[in-house]
Write a protein that holds these residues in place. Sequence first.
Motif, PDB file in Angstrom:
ATOM      1  N   SER A   8       0.907  -1.288  -0.144  1.00 21.74           N
ATOM      2  CA  SER A   8      -0.085   0.018  -0.009  1.00 21.74           C
ATOM      3  C   SER A   8       0.865   1.222  -0.073  1.00 21.74           C
ATOM      4  N   PRO A   9       0.316   2.478  -0.414  1.00 25.49           N
ATOM      5  CA  PRO A   9       1.279   3.419  -0.514  1.00 25.49           C
ATOM      6  C   PRO A   9       1.418   4.338   0.955  1.00 25.49           C
ATOM      7  N   PHE A  10       0.732   3.538   1.908  1.00 21.53           N
ATOM      8  CA  PHE A  10       0.710   4.172   3.273  1.00 21.53           C
ATOM      9  C   PHE A  10       1.731   3.331   4.201  1.00 21.53           C
ATOM     10  N   ILE A  11       2.248   3.940   5.271  1.00 21.87           N
ATOM     11  CA  ILE A  11       2.625   3.433   6.529  1.00 21.87           C
ATOM     12  C   ILE A  11       1.778   3.863   7.542  1.00 21.87           C
ATOM     13  N   LEU A  12       1.833   3.167   8.573  1.00 21.72           N
ATOM     14  CA  LEU A  12       0.878   3.608   9.954  1.00 21.72           C
ATOM     15  C   LEU A  12       0.950   4.870  10.242  1.00 21.72           C
ATOM     16  N   LYS A  13       1.924   5.575  10.314  1.00 20.39           N
ATOM     17  CA  LYS A  13       1.952   6.911  10.973  1.00 20.39           C
ATOM     18  C   LYS A  13       1.390   7.890   9.942  1.00 20.39           C
ATOM     19  N   ASP A  14       1.255   7.479   8.383  1.00 20.12           N
ATOM     20  CA  ASP A  14       0.569   8.450   7.418  1.00 20.12           C
ATOM     21  C   ASP A  14      -0.950   8.649   7.844  1.00 20.12           C
ATOM     22  N   LEU A  15      -1.479   7.512   8.527  1.00 21.45           N
ATOM     23  CA  LEU A  15      -2.914   7.336   8.935  1.00 21.45           C
ATOM     24  C   LEU A  15      -3.488   8.118  10.111  1.00 21.45           C
ATOM     25  N   LYS A  16      -2.537   8.585  10.770  1.00 18.04           N
ATOM     26  CA  LYS A  16      -3.110   9.103  12.157  1.00 18.04           C
ATOM     27  C   LYS A  16      -3.630  10.469  11.907  1.00 18.04           C
ATOM     28  N   SER A  17      -3.198  11.167  10.710  1.00 15.69           N
ATOM     29  CA  SER A  17      -3.567  12.510  10.472  1.00 15.69           C
ATOM     30  C   SER A  17      -4.819  12.753   9.817  1.00 15.69           C
ATOM     31  N   ARG A  18      -5.491  11.506   9.378  1.00 10.95           N
ATOM     32  CA  ARG A  18      -6.980  11.709   8.640  1.00 10.95           C
ATOM     33  C   ARG A  18      -7.737  12.498   9.527  1.00 10.95           C
ATOM     34  N   ALA A  19      -8.464  13.217   9.014  1.00 12.58           N
ATOM     35  CA  ALA A  19      -9.579  14.283   9.752  1.00 12.58           C
ATOM     36  C   ALA A  19     -10.772  13.600   9.637  1.00 12.58           C
ATOM     37  N   LYS A  20     -11.076  13.083   8.517  1.00 15.13           N
ATOM     38  CA  LYS A  20     -12.607  12.417   8.344  1.00 15.13           C
ATOM     39  C   LYS A  20     -12.534  10.947   8.452  1.00 15.13           C
ATOM     40  N   SER A  21     -13.570  10.334   9.453  1.00 18.96           N
ATOM     41  CA  SER A  21     -13.412   9.014   9.696  1.00 18.96           C
ATOM     42  C   SER A  21     -13.536   8.203   8.384  1.00 18.96           C
TER      43      SER A  21
END
Length: 702
Positions: free
Chosen positions: A85-98
Amino acid sequence: MDNGTYNQIVSFIWSIADDCLRDVYVRGKYRDVILPMTVIRRLDAVLEETKEQVLQMKKMLDEAGVLNQTEALCSAAGQAFYNTSPFILKDLKSRAKSQQLKADFIAYLDGFSPNVQEILEKFKFRNQIDTMIEADILGAVIEKFVSPTINLSPNPVLDDKGEVKLPGLDNHTMGLIFEELIRKFNEENNEEAGEHFTPRDVVELMADVIFMPIKDKIKDGTYLCYDGACGTGGMLTIAEERLSELAKEHNKQISIHLYGQEINPETYAIAKADMLLKGDGKEADNIYYGSTLSNDANAAMEFDFMLSNPPYGKSWKTDAERLGGKNNITDPRFVVNFKGDPEFKMIPRVSDGQMLFLANNVAKMKHGTELGSRIAEVHNGSSLFTGDAGQGESNLRRYIIENDYLEAIIALPDNMFYNTGIATYIWVVTNRKEERRKGKVQLIDATNLKSPLRKNLGNKNCELTKEIRQQIMDIYLRFEENEYSKIFNNEEFGYWKITVERPLRLKVEINNEKLESFKQAAEEAKDITAYSLVKDLYIETKKEVYYNYNEFEELLKDIAKRKGEKLPVKRIKLIRKFFTTRDEKAERVVNKVLKKEKEDALNGKFKLGNDIVEFEVDKELTDTEQVPLTYDGGIKKFFENEVLPYAPDAWIDNSKTQIGYEISFTKYFYKPVQLRSIDEIVADLKALEAETEGLLQEIIGG
């Protein structure tokens, strides 16, 4: 890593449940989130360094149209797993919308390699995503796991001066942390813990029992360890640690490969994840999902060391049906060629399949190596004695003991396990006994060797400390008799089950009243001829009582012959049922006269006049006896000493003789309670009498 940092990480992860999950999940369900998230975060941290290489490799493989990409992507990741995936776990903590967080998190999970996907599937972790999104806690959980205050990466975190702020977490320590979390969750949820989790103190004793007797014989090479009911994999992990320690102590270079199988999806996922977290990617592939009994994933394998704690008292009816039905099982683990019987069945009752795991392990022993195989397996007491001679449980005991595989059985203290307080035993089985143990079995009563816990863990209220385990091992290794240890020849546990028959003795009674009643019975049976034959015999002989049934039947046959009638079996049964009663004073009923002129009292054949006859059996007097294999003179002498003096007309039906085996710890370790002396009892009575008189005086005086 020092203990302080180790404990800090365990405490931090444990606190995430209380901080984020408390109002959403009941306490027993915290593990459904924390365990898979711990796995995900560790894998994520390990993969961070090679993320770009993996994405580049993925792009190149897709453009080239390569379908089987796993090996190349693992190579790019430098691990036995990957995430595309293009993400690492740290990238996902900044998502504002659930909803965006949910979509990206699912995409992130979808990027993991198939072996990680299987773990997530067995954890049923995707089922938790909607719950966490609805409660708006997914972001908080992710943020906790990527917190800069803990380091789940193998690389150290440096401060501004380039000094180590947080040490790296090596695979071994990560595995220990994961095991500690499992242990804590199991203790929190004691009702089900014991089904999949064996206390570490018990496993360490089992590992010592397996390895210590042969520690000097370990050589450079490869060893295979197996657990067919591996649960969370704790036994395999401890076995690997113990064997590695002993090899290191003896300067041996060894390679250890772990194999296991587990039917519970969550515990299977934990075991497989634990292997991945320790960096044992290839070992994780040796942990199989499914039933060992009906779908053996290691059917062609043999192992050096085997440890198991199979479920007790659990029905295996479903497995039996998959194997073709209990009476049609042909699996060579459970049906063997033994002592002239090509279909010797070691199949227990369907209500309890624990002994099948022992049979499975025995079938996987190595016979062509110097060390052979060693097995340690935990059972409850029923494995020692359930099953009559010739039945599956007894047959398995017989197979193991007569092959001289049973080395020892250790009785553990009660309340050693989380979910049961019943008596448990460690069976030690090997096909390479040392010379002094050959033909012998050691029983060890360790029921009183225990240390109380300060706080009960479910049913577990005691433990085997390191000192106690050493005491048990000393008793085991010394192989001497004392209050804790008894040594017996193999034959001590075996017996012949003989069937003792007695002849049927029938008295015949005929009178007018009985004849009248019989007429009605004959009419109901549509055989009025039966009535007329008996009536004619009675009129002709005027005899009302016969103490010799054979005489009565012969006279009846003569009457029938003269009247041109027959006496088929059905007619004889009708007459006998109505006119005969069992009577010890009557003569024995002859079943048939044999042409073979050979007297064999043990088979119910006797001389009667000039004939060799076989007497009819009185089924109500049929009895069985257990004759110890150690009985001086064997069955013949036992029969002469213990049966014939009380039943001179008895015989043994040799066709029904079976060999059985059972083991009774109570029999060998029973200590009778010392009765109080008469003087002590009298003294107590006098004291009570004096006390009563004093009370009475107080009442009257008052």
